[in-house]
Each structure stands twice: as structure tokens, then as C-alpha cells.
Scaffold this motif. Structure first.
Motif, short mmCIF file in Angstrom:
data_model
loop_
_atom_site.label_atom_id
_atom_site.label_comp_id
_atom_site.label_asym_id
_atom_site.label_seq_id
_atom_site.Cartn_x
_atom_site.Cartn_y
_atom_site.Cartn_z
N UNK A 248 1.37 -0.91 0.08
CA UNK A 248 0.03 -0.07 0.54
C UNK A 248 0.79 1.23 -0.20
N UNK A 249 0.57 2.29 -0.98
CA UNK A 249 1.30 3.22 -0.85
C UNK A 249 1.25 3.82 0.69
N UNK A 250 2.98 4.40 1.01
CA UNK A 250 2.56 5.00 2.50
C UNK A 250 1.89 6.01 2.08
N UNK A 251 1.20 7.29 2.00
CA UNK A 251 0.49 7.83 2.05
C UNK A 251 -1.04 7.59 2.53
N UNK A 252 -1.62 6.23 1.77
CA UNK A 252 -2.70 5.82 2.39
C UNK A 252 -2.76 4.44 2.91
N UNK A 253 -1.57 4.30 4.04
CA UNK A 253 -1.70 3.16 4.66
C UNK A 253 -2.48 3.42 5.65
N UNK A 254 -2.31 4.78 6.80
CA UNK A 254 -3.44 5.27 7.98
C UNK A 254 -4.84 4.68 7.59
N UNK A 272 -12.96 1.69 2.92
CA UNK A 272 -11.89 2.13 2.12
C UNK A 272 -10.92 2.66 0.99
N UNK A 273 -10.64 3.32 0.55
CA UNK A 273 -10.04 3.29 -1.09
C UNK A 273 -8.22 4.19 -0.99
N UNK A 274 -8.01 3.34 -1.68
CA UNK A 274 -6.04 3.68 -1.39
C UNK A 274 -5.15 3.24 -2.73
N UNK A 275 -4.09 3.38 -2.79
CA UNK A 275 -3.39 3.12 -3.68
C UNK A 275 -1.99 2.21 -3.48
#
Length: 590
Positions: A248-254, A272-275
Motif C-alpha cells: 500500500x502507498x505510504x500515504x494511504x496506509x493510515x 477505504x480507497x487507497x493505492x
């Protein structure tokens, strides 16, 4: 019910002590869980035996051994939990056992040092090859240590046989407890796999393109339906444990952690939506996914706390971004039209008022005194009409360019001849303003295949602007170079320049910048037409400027704009005049 609660507590306790780096390897997890259980039970047994030894008034050597037997296993569990390395933790236990065995052998005499063989045998039960190698090395070092202790008189204070039996019993009890717990957990896993193999729903889930994952209380993936190969291009084993989290993209882990935590501890479900990085470790394509997490408790699987369904939404995200960009462009276009209407009213009303007013004078409505100056009034009317005609023509050209209906008639153009022609037109205004007009043309310039009228309009607009905003005594230079498949034309001036904040907006209709005197010197349409015509020729348009140090406008036109247009898939117009040997095509900028 009490038994299930106890099992669940043990599973959570073991899951909290395991290091994250080992969660993706089930075999390593099993070895480390067995090690943690055996060492904890041994330490607890020694902790219970320590006060009993105090009550029995045993020797100080036994008390020291009990204390070491209590602390060494706990320290090894800490090392294993902190770094996830089984070999160093086993080496610590083997070192303590070597010391016990050497102390016991020192007081036994004869071949009593053979008790050192218990050190590698104990390490063999944990299944770590590096730990076994370290134990064998320590056992070998224990032989000279035994003789050293005998030489220093430790034999008289060595461990009694009963004490050695008690220590061995504590260690053996720990291994027995770990074996019992692990056998019970193995039965649970085998039973769960048997049930899943008989469950037709498991086969149905494996056919889905959406990724279904089961998580424990810490968000760790226990298993999946195998769709990670289709979704992420990665095998299921690579996302189990902590594998998906590391992708998971570091900015989207939270966002991911919050969704799992909310579903397990609060709401019944969370979104949740993330990269996520897809493919192998060497590639870095990013996929937008949407994950919906639901709280879930399964009978026979105490570790499972939630189930998540993850699907690819990359196409949806791209469309959403395109719609947002279109919305912003529409808002900007609406604002531009409003500004256009506000400005064009001034540009047209002023000359119209002059034309109407002075024409009324010529019609005799101003008295005989005013009629004597009718020649100058006619000249004012002419100038006002010419100004209004220029504004209307420019607006029509700009509208045709933006609508994609501007016709280009391609022909071969001599660049040097075109520059000389445009400089001769602008020479008189430059001379009146005491401005030096300089040409700098590189030798061997190729001929352009482009629209002559459009190219002439580009150069005249740029030269006119340069002369307008250059003070007396300044200089305007025209440079031409051949760069690859393009002809680069640069118009430099030593005028008032443009502020950095205004550069991105230059070329917008009626935008004149914030410099003093700009409003009185132009209507802001010239650069808009230049930018549009350059775009139609598949060229590039760049402006660089510094306030007080002049401006440089550089355009790059393809040597053959007809070929560049064909590469963009533009279709030639059906009609062609017999008297015109040029190709006429309709170019659309949108």
C-alpha cells in the motif's frame, strides 16, 4: 465455552509476540510460537520453584540457577519478539544451558561432561538450523569450561544431581506444553482446511475477480480467495501476513489501518480507497482499489476478526479525475467568457461612440464652426473604424481557432523572407519609438511548410507587442534557428517585462498583465491568437520574462506542419480549389 475463550486468549497472546516479518511464513510462525510457549512455561515453572528453594534452605548455587532459569527464557522471548530472529534467541538459551551443564559436570567427575550433549539436543527440538549450530559450538566450548571450573575448585559447590534433574524437568515441561498447544492448533488448522475443502462457497469465492481476505485482530491477512493474481499480479502467499500492507502507498496506509480497526472495534463495516503497488518487486505500477471491511467471527477459527472485499477502481478513479478536470475547465471557460464580454464592450463601444459622434457633426448637427474641421473628423472616424475592424477580425480568428474551424493552407515559406517582410511592416513604429530592430538569422534555415497568413500574423503580433512595451532607446531582436525537426523563432525585447505571477495567464483573451501602462497599449488579444495558431501548427509556445529586464517569446514550428498534422490523425478537407495548389485542412484544437 470457557475452553474456547482460553484458546482465543492464547492465540491473541501469541499473535502479539510474533514479529511482523515472520507472519507471511506459516512454518516460521509455528517454530517461533513453539519456542515462545516452551520458554514461557519453563520460566513460570522456575519462578514457582524459586521460593520453594528458599523455604527448603538450599545452597546459593541452586538459587542462582533458578534465577537464571527464570530470566534467560524471558530474555530470549523478548529478543525473538523484538527482532524476529530465532537463532539469537536459541543461542541465549543454549549459553545458559551450557553454563548449567558445565557446572554440573564439574562436580560429577569422570565422564560427567557428557551432560553437555543435552545442549544441542534441546536446540534440536526447536527446528532452527542456525540455533542448532550455535548450540553445538557452545557445547564444544563447554568441555574446556568444565575442566576450568574443576581446576578452580567449583566441584565442591557444583549443582547437586537433584538440582540438575529439577532444571531438566523445567525445560522438559516447557517443551511438552508447547507440543500440546501446537498439536491442538494443528488440529484446528487441519479441521478448518477440511471444512473449507468441503464448503462449495470457498470454490465460488475463488472464481471472483474481487479479492476476499480474512484478517485477525491486528489487521494481518490470514488467508485469501486467491484473486490477488488477477487484481495485483502477485501470488496469494505474497499478500498474506503483512504482504498487502507493505504494497500500500505510504500515504494511504493510515486509511487502510483505520478501516480495519473501525470494522473490528466499532462499526459493522468500513470503506477505504487507497493505492496499491501491483506486479513484481521490480515494477511499480499503482492500482486504485476500494476495500470494504466487515466484522466477522468464525466458528473454529478464533483468529479471524474481519473479512474484506477489495476491487479495482482504477478506471473509475481516472474517469472521476477527468470529470473533475472538465468541471474546472468549464468553470474557467465561464469566467473567461464573462471577462471577455466585460472587456469587449469597452473595445467596441469607444470607437463606435467616436464614429457616431463625429458622423453627426459631419451631418451638420454640430454647427458651422465644427464643420470646418470635417477632414480631421473623417480621419478620426477612419481610425476608429480600423480599430474596431481589427478587434472584430481578431475576435473572429480567435473564435475560429477555439472552435476548430480555422482553415490552414499549407505552402512552402522562406523563413528569412517572411521575417524581413514582417520587420519592414513594423519598422516605422519602431523608428518612431526610437527602438532598434535587429535580426539574427542562423545560416541554412530550412523552408517551412505552413500557412503563410498564420505565420505572418504570428510574427506581426509578437513584433507589435515587443515594440509597444519597449521604451525609447530599447531594442527588439528577432532570432531564427533550426533545431532538429523544428524552426525556432524568438522575439526578444528590452521592455518593461512581465511579473512571474502573470506569466501563466499570458495568452488568455484580453489579459494584459499587471504592468503599468499595459491597458493603454493593447487589448490582450494578440498573444491569444498567437498561441492558438502555434497550436494549430503542432508547435510549442514559451514565454520568459523578468520585470524591468524585458521579455522573450519563443515559438517552435515543425519544418513540415502538414506531416505533423497527419501524425495527429487530422483529415484533409474534401474541397480543393484548382487555382490553389496548397493543401487546405481543418484543424481542431480540442
Amino acid at each position: 465455552m470457557q475452553t474456547d475463550s482460553t484458546r482465543h486468549w492464547i492465540d491473541e497472546w501469541l499473535s502479539g509476540l510474533l514479529h511482523r516479518s515472520t507472519l507471511a511464513d506459516p512454518a516460521e510462525c509455528a517454530r517461533q510460537e513453539r519456542f515462545i510457549i516452551s520458554r514461557t512455561v519453563t520460566s513460570l515453572f522456575a519462578l514457582v520453584g524459586l521460593p520453594l528453594s528458599l523455604l527448603a534452605q538450599t545452597g546459593p548455587s541452586l538459587l542462582e540457577s533458578w534465577a537464571a532459569l527464570t530470566l534467560a527464557p524471558l530474555a530470549s522471548v523478548f529478543i525473538l519478539s523484538r527482532w524476529g530472529r530465532l537463532a539469537p534467541a536459541q543461542a541465549l538459551i543454549s549459553a545458559a544451558l551450557t553454563l548449567f551443564a558445565a557446572t554440573a559436570a564439574a562436580g560429577g567427575g569422570g565422564l560427567a561432561w557428557l551432560v553437555l550433549l543435552a545442549v544441542p539436543l534441546e536446540a534440536l527440538l526447536n527446528g532452527s538450523r542456525r540455533g542448532l549450530a550455535a548450540a553445538c559450538l557452545l557445547a564444544i566450548l563447554g568441555v574446556p569450561l568444565t575442566y576450568m571450573l574443576q581446576a578452580n575448585g567449583v566441584a565442591e559447590h557444583g549443582l547437586a544431581p537433584g538440582a540438575g534433574v529439577a532444571i531438566a524437568g523445567a525445560i522438559l515441561l516447557g517443551h511438552m506444553a508447547s507440543r500440546a498447544v501446537m498439536d491442538r492448533r494443528l488440529d484446528q488448522i487441519l479441521g478448518a482446511r477440511a471444512r473449507s475443502g468441503q464448503d462449495p462457497e470457498a470454490e465460488t469465492l475463488s472464481a471472483f475477480d474481487d479479492l476476499v481476505t480474512w484478517h485477525d485482530g491486528n489487521g494481518i491477512i490470514l488467508r485469501s480467495n486467491g484473486a490477488s493474481t488477477r487484481l495485483l499480479g502477485a501470488p496469494p502467499s505474497s499478500i498474506h501476513g503483512n504482504g498487502l500492507f507493505t504494497r500500500i502507498h505510504v500515504a494511504d496506509r493510515p486509511v487502510f489501518l483505520k478501516a480495519v480497526s473501525d470494522a473490528i472495534n466499532g462499526a459493522e463495516s468500513a470503506l477505504a480507497r487507497f493505492r496499491v503497488q501491483s506486479g513484481d518487486a521490480g515494477s511499480h505500477p499503482v492500482v486504485w482499489v476500494e476495500m470494504r471491511v466487515h466484522r466477522l467471527r468464525l466458528a473454529g477459527d478464533d483468529r479471524c476478526a474481519a473479512v474484506a472485499v477489495t476491487r479495482d477502481i482504477s478506471d473509475h478513479q481516472i474517469r472521476a479525475e477527468e470529470l473533475d478536470a472538465t468541471r474546472r475547465a468549464a468553470v474557467s471557460a465561464s469566467e473567461g467568457r464573462a471577462q471577455l464580454l466585460a472587456t469587449v464592450s469597452h473595445e467596441l463601444r469607444t470607437p463606435l461612440n467616436a464614429i457616431v459622434g463625429y458622423s453627426e457633426i459631419l451631418m451638420g448637427k454640430g454647427g458651422p464652426g465644427l464643420l470646418e474641421r470635417r477632414e480631421s473628423y473623417a480621419q478620426i472616424i477612419n481610425h476608429s473604424g480600423q480599430h474596431m475592424l481589427g478587434v472584430v477580425n481578431t475576435l473572429l480568428d480567435l473564435s475560429a481557432i477555439e472552435a476548430g474551424h480555422y482553415n490552414l493552407a499549407f505552402e512552402t515559406i522562406d523563413v528569412a523572407e517572411l521575417i524581413e517582410e514582417c520587420c519592414s511592416v513594423i519598422a516605422l513604429p519602431a523608428e518612431q519609438g526610437d527602438i532598434v530592430l535587429r535580426r539574427d538569422l542562423a545560416p541554412g534555415l530550412p523552408d517551412l511548410v505552413a500557412d503563410r497568413r498564420a505565420c505572418r500574423q504570428i510574427l506581426l503580433n509578437l513584433l507589435s507587442n515587443a515594440v509597444k512595451f519597449t521604451p525609447k532607446g530599447g531594442e527588439v531582436a528577432v532570432e531564427a534557428r533550426h533545431e532538429g525537426g523544428f524552426v525556432s523563432l524568438a522575439i526578444r525585447d528590452t521592455g518593461i517585462g512581465v511579473a512571474e505571477a502573470d506569466l501563466p495567464r499570458l495568452g488568455m483573451p484580453f489579459y494584459q498583465g499587471s504592468g503599468r501602462g499595459r491597458i493603454e497599449k493593447g487589448n490582450g488579444l494578440g498573444l491569444s491568437v498567437v498561441r492558438g495558431l502555434v497550436t494549430l501548427h503542432q508547435g510549442a509556445f514559451r514565454i520568459s520574462s523578468t520585470p524591468g529586464n524585458g521579455t522573450c517569446v519563443r515559438i517552435s514550428l515543425p519544418v513540415d506542419a502538414r506531416v505533423a498534422a497527419a501524425a495527429k490523425g487530422l483529415v484533409p478537407a474534401a474541397r480543393r480549389h484548382d487555382h490553389d495548389r496548397h493543401d487546405v485542412i481543418v484543424l481542431k484544437t480540442g
